[in-house]
Design a protein around this motif. Structure first.
Motif, PDB file in Angstrom:
ATOM      1  N   THR A  22       0.839  -1.211   0.000  1.00 20.10           N
ATOM      2  CA  THR A  22       0.000   0.000   0.000  1.00 20.10           C
ATOM      3  C   THR A  22       0.866   1.251   0.000  1.00 20.10           C
ATOM      4  O   THR A  22       0.591   2.213  -0.732  1.00 20.10           O
ATOM      5  CB  THR A  22      -0.939   0.001   1.221  1.00 20.10           C
ATOM      6  OG1 THR A  22      -1.693  -1.213   1.245  1.00 20.10           O
ATOM      7  CG2 THR A  22      -1.896   1.181   1.154  1.00 20.10           C
ATOM      8  N   ALA A  26       1.058   3.965  -3.031  1.00 20.64           N
ATOM      9  CA  ALA A  26       0.758   5.374  -2.766  1.00 20.64           C
ATOM     10  C   ALA A  26       1.897   6.262  -3.245  1.00 20.64           C
ATOM     11  O   ALA A  26       1.676   7.305  -3.876  1.00 20.64           O
ATOM     12  CB  ALA A  26       0.500   5.587  -1.276  1.00 20.64           C
ATOM     13  N   GLN A  27       3.128   5.871  -2.923  1.00 22.12           N
ATOM     14  CA  GLN A  27       4.288   6.653  -3.346  1.00 22.12           C
ATOM     15  C   GLN A  27       4.422   6.686  -4.864  1.00 22.12           C
ATOM     16  O   GLN A  27       4.761   7.719  -5.447  1.00 22.12           O
ATOM     17  CB  GLN A  27       5.551   6.055  -2.731  1.00 22.12           C
ATOM     18  CG  GLN A  27       6.854   6.683  -3.181  1.00 22.12           C
ATOM     19  CD  GLN A  27       7.014   8.102  -2.706  1.00 22.12           C
ATOM     20  OE1 GLN A  27       6.466   8.463  -1.680  1.00 22.12           O
ATOM     21  NE2 GLN A  27       7.748   8.911  -3.435  1.00 22.12           N
ATOM     22  N   ARG A  30       1.766   9.065  -6.162  1.00 20.29           N
ATOM     23  CA  ARG A  30       2.116  10.417  -5.720  1.00 20.29           C
ATOM     24  C   ARG A  30       3.252  10.966  -6.565  1.00 20.29           C
ATOM     25  O   ARG A  30       3.253  12.142  -6.945  1.00 20.29           O
ATOM     26  CB  ARG A  30       2.506  10.385  -4.246  1.00 20.29           C
ATOM     27  CG  ARG A  30       2.849  11.747  -3.655  1.00 20.29           C
ATOM     28  CD  ARG A  30       3.340  11.585  -2.222  1.00 20.29           C
ATOM     29  NE  ARG A  30       3.732  12.842  -1.634  1.00 20.29           N
ATOM     30  CZ  ARG A  30       4.417  12.963  -0.495  1.00 20.29           C
ATOM     31  NH1 ARG A  30       4.771  11.866   0.173  1.00 20.29           N
ATOM     32  NH2 ARG A  30       4.740  14.147  -0.027  1.00 20.29           N
ATOM     33  N   ASN A  35      -2.988  13.022  -6.447  1.00 18.78           N
ATOM     34  CA  ASN A  35      -3.381  13.208  -5.051  1.00 18.78           C
ATOM     35  C   ASN A  35      -3.912  11.872  -4.545  1.00 18.78           C
ATOM     36  O   ASN A  35      -4.952  11.400  -4.991  1.00 18.78           O
ATOM     37  CB  ASN A  35      -4.459  14.290  -4.963  1.00 18.78           C
ATOM     38  CG  ASN A  35      -4.876  14.596  -3.532  1.00 18.78           C
ATOM     39  OD1 ASN A  35      -4.600  13.823  -2.624  1.00 18.78           O
ATOM     40  ND2 ASN A  35      -5.552  15.710  -3.333  1.00 18.78           N
ATOM     41  N   VAL A  36      -3.176  11.246  -3.628  1.00 18.56           N
ATOM     42  CA  VAL A  36      -3.530   9.923  -3.122  1.00 18.56           C
ATOM     43  C   VAL A  36      -3.997  10.028  -1.682  1.00 18.56           C
ATOM     44  O   VAL A  36      -3.317  10.617  -0.841  1.00 18.56           O
ATOM     45  CB  VAL A  36      -2.330   8.957  -3.207  1.00 18.56           C
ATOM     46  CG1 VAL A  36      -2.746   7.556  -2.762  1.00 18.56           C
ATOM     47  CG2 VAL A  36      -1.762   8.928  -4.621  1.00 18.56           C
ATOM     48  N   ARG A  37      -5.148   9.468  -1.401  1.00 20.92           N
ATOM     49  CA  ARG A  37      -5.654   9.394  -0.030  1.00 20.92           C
ATOM     50  C   ARG A  37      -5.669   7.935   0.397  1.00 20.92           C
ATOM     51  O   ARG A  37      -6.229   7.091  -0.299  1.00 20.92           O
ATOM     52  CB  ARG A  37      -7.061   9.989   0.062  1.00 20.92           C
ATOM     53  CG  ARG A  37      -7.092  11.506  -0.132  1.00 20.92           C
ATOM     54  CD  ARG A  37      -6.360  12.248   0.976  1.00 20.92           C
ATOM     55  NE  ARG A  37      -6.878  11.908   2.295  1.00 20.92           N
ATOM     56  CZ  ARG A  37      -7.940  12.500   2.839  1.00 20.92           C
ATOM     57  NH1 ARG A  37      -8.588  13.466   2.193  1.00 20.92           N
ATOM     58  NH2 ARG A  37      -8.357  12.133   4.025  1.00 20.92           N
ATOM     59  N   VAL A  38      -5.056   7.657   1.537  1.00 26.73           N
ATOM     60  CA  VAL A  38      -4.949   6.296   2.045  1.00 26.73           C
ATOM     61  C   VAL A  38      -5.724   6.174   3.349  1.00 26.73           C
ATOM     62  O   VAL A  38      -5.677   7.065   4.205  1.00 26.73           O
ATOM     63  CB  VAL A  38      -3.476   5.898   2.263  1.00 26.73           C
ATOM     64  CG1 VAL A  38      -3.388   4.434   2.697  1.00 26.73           C
ATOM     65  CG2 VAL A  38      -2.670   6.109   0.990  1.00 26.73           C
ATOM     66  N   GLU A  52       1.156   7.512   5.887  1.00 22.59           N
ATOM     67  CA  GLU A  52       1.159   8.975   5.785  1.00 22.59           C
ATOM     68  C   GLU A  52       2.459   9.474   5.153  1.00 22.59           C
ATOM     69  O   GLU A  52       2.444  10.407   4.337  1.00 22.59           O
ATOM     70  CB  GLU A  52       0.966   9.606   7.161  1.00 22.59           C
ATOM     71  CG  GLU A  52       0.955  11.138   7.128  1.00 22.59           C
ATOM     72  CD  GLU A  52       0.638  11.762   8.466  1.00 22.59           C
ATOM     73  OE1 GLU A  52       0.970  12.947   8.655  1.00 22.59           O
ATOM     74  OE2 GLU A  52       0.052  11.070   9.330  1.00 22.59           O
ATOM     75  N   SER A  55       2.034   8.780   1.359  1.00 22.26           N
ATOM     76  CA  SER A  55       1.025   9.537   0.624  1.00 22.26           C
ATOM     77  C   SER A  55       1.136  11.043   0.814  1.00 22.26           C
ATOM     78  O   SER A  55       0.618  11.817   0.003  1.00 22.26           O
ATOM     79  CB  SER A  55      -0.373   9.093   1.055  1.00 22.26           C
ATOM     80  OG  SER A  55      -0.615   9.433   2.420  1.00 22.26           O
TER      81      SER A  55
END
Length: 432
Positions: A22, A26-27, A30, A35-38, A52, A55
């Motif tokens: 995950t 996300a990285q 990004r 814009n990635v929200r996890v 955090e 992301s």
């Protein structure tokens, strides 16, 4: 209705590499300017710290019981309005728990990418994938990614073992450049992991040429009306201890205090910082005081101002490690006993065995507040509990909740948005 590509990262069990994948995913997105929200499923403080960092955004919790269906809907809809991709990391195995990761994925129509560790496994990989995909027909499986794959030939065998209708999303080889270290409460905190950014970047690069890297289909999330909150804490100054010893803080809890009108500031007992001047109320969260006990005991500026805050009758809310810090002493697993603040009567003792784990809730004149407990310690005290929390599944008595003057102390980590009125009452020093 906001729509956003979304994917649920799960697997057959813990230890499959869900957090690693995950974070890397996300990285990767990004880095492509998205814009990635996890989100993290269930009660967890450690995985979200890592996610955090990957992301660049706070990671909220999703849980149909602790957060509630409406709370989850609101968080997802708000994220969908801003994000280019939503990732949700599951907890344990896909079908573990009540409610489970599968329940959450089905409730919001998010397809599942299963991460399966293929260590010491060949064609049985296909059977595991088949079981995950067929166990519940209402679960939409996006595909499977093999982790801990020993060679290209190994990967080929794994892929060939899959039924034709289960998508192969690629594989990751084992690497010290990817692995995340663990200890008794789970993964290490993000700030303690050597070369964390490099590990996440290496994972992102390894995922870049897999099918998992492709943007999934958009998922529609029903918009929710704004939550109207009365200014119950208007003008109040709340100080929160935050550092490597006290770090188990839900972002939603801090956001709630601010939404109720409070001004929130932070200080570090590990850095021997005093309680911020003018603080009306104090929050001591959980964390790892046992790893820093000697340093905490020698930091007199923090200790004296916390004691003075308590002596003045100002409210303190202390959870788990924060409660241990308030006791007279804390003994580690090697039998070394270190004096703590002595604000509350009692002694804490660390253990190598799990003391308690699970969802709990506490009742009050303001209704129920949900939360959870997870600790490897116990305590002896002559204090009488004000009440006990109750366990989610059995409703049996759970963690004691202590009240001494305006101090509320318990092992239970509360999810404060589940009861804003009770949250405000605790920080105002009111009785239950």
């Amino acid at each position: 209705m906001p729509a956003c590509p979304a994917l649920f990262i799960s697997g057959p069990a813990s230890g499959q590499g869900k957090t690693t994948v995950t974070a890397g995913l996300a990285q990767l997105h990004r880095g492509l300017g998205r814009n990635v929200r996890v989100f993290k499923t269930g009660p967890d403080f450690l995985d979200p710290m890592i996610l955090e960092r990957a992301s660049g955004m706070p990671v909220q919790s999703l849980d149909l019981w602790m957060v509630g269906e409406q709370g989850c809907r609101r968080l997802l809809a708000e994220a969908a309005e801003q994000a280019d991709l939503i990732l949700i990391e599951g907890v344990m195995g896909l079908f573990d728990g009540t409610p489970s990761s599968a329940d959450l994925a089905v409730k919001f129509g998010v397809p599942v990418a299963a991460v399966i560790s293929a260590k010491a496994m060949a064609q049985t990989f296909g059977a595991v994938a088949f079981g995950l995909a067929r166990y519940r027909p209402d679960v939409s499986v996006h595909g499977v990614l093999a982790n801990h794959v020993g060679s290209e030939r190994h990967a080929q065998m794994l892929q060939e073992s899959l039924p034709a209708d289960i998508r192969w999303l690629g594989h990751l080889a084992p690497s010290d450049r990817i692995a995340l270290p663990e200890r008794h409460l789970g993964l290490h905190q993000a700030g303690e992991i050597e070369q964390l950014e490099e590990r996440i970047a290496f994972t992102a690069q390894a995922l870049a040429n897999t099918a998992l890297a492709e943007l999934p289909a958009p998922v529609f999330f029903e918009p929710q009306p704004a939550q109207a909150l009365p200014p119950l804490l208007d003008g109040m100054h709340i100080a929160i201890a935050r550092d490597a010893a006290f770090s188990f803080i839900y972002p939603a809890n801090v956001a709630l205090l601010e939404a109720l009108g409070a001004r929130v500031t932070f200080f570090s007992p590990l850095a021997n910082e005093p309680v911020p001047s003018g603080a009306d109320s104090l929050f001591l969260p959980g964390g790892y005081p046992e790893l820093h006990a000697a340093r905490l005991a020698g930091n007199t500026a923090s200790a004296e101002t916390i004691r003075a805050h308590a002596a003045s009758g100002k409210p303190i809310v202390a959870e788990c490690g924060g409660m241990l810090y308030l006791l007279e002493s804390l003994t580690d697993v090697d039998g070394v006993r270190t004096p703590m603040l002595g604000v509350l009567q009692g002694h804490g003792t660390m253990s190598t065995r799990l003391g308690a784990l699970g969802m709990q809730a506490v009742d009050s004149k303001h209704g129920m507040m949900t939360g959870h407990t997870f600790h490897y310690s116990g305590m002896t005290t002559d204090m009488r509990p004000e009440r006990h929390a109750v366990r989610q599944q059995t409703h049996a008595a759970g963690e004691p909740v202590f009240r001494e003057g305006a101090i509320t102390a318990t092992y239970m980590h509360g999810y404060w948005p589940s009861n804003p009125a009770l949250t405000a009452a605790l920080f105002e020093g009111e009785a239950f």
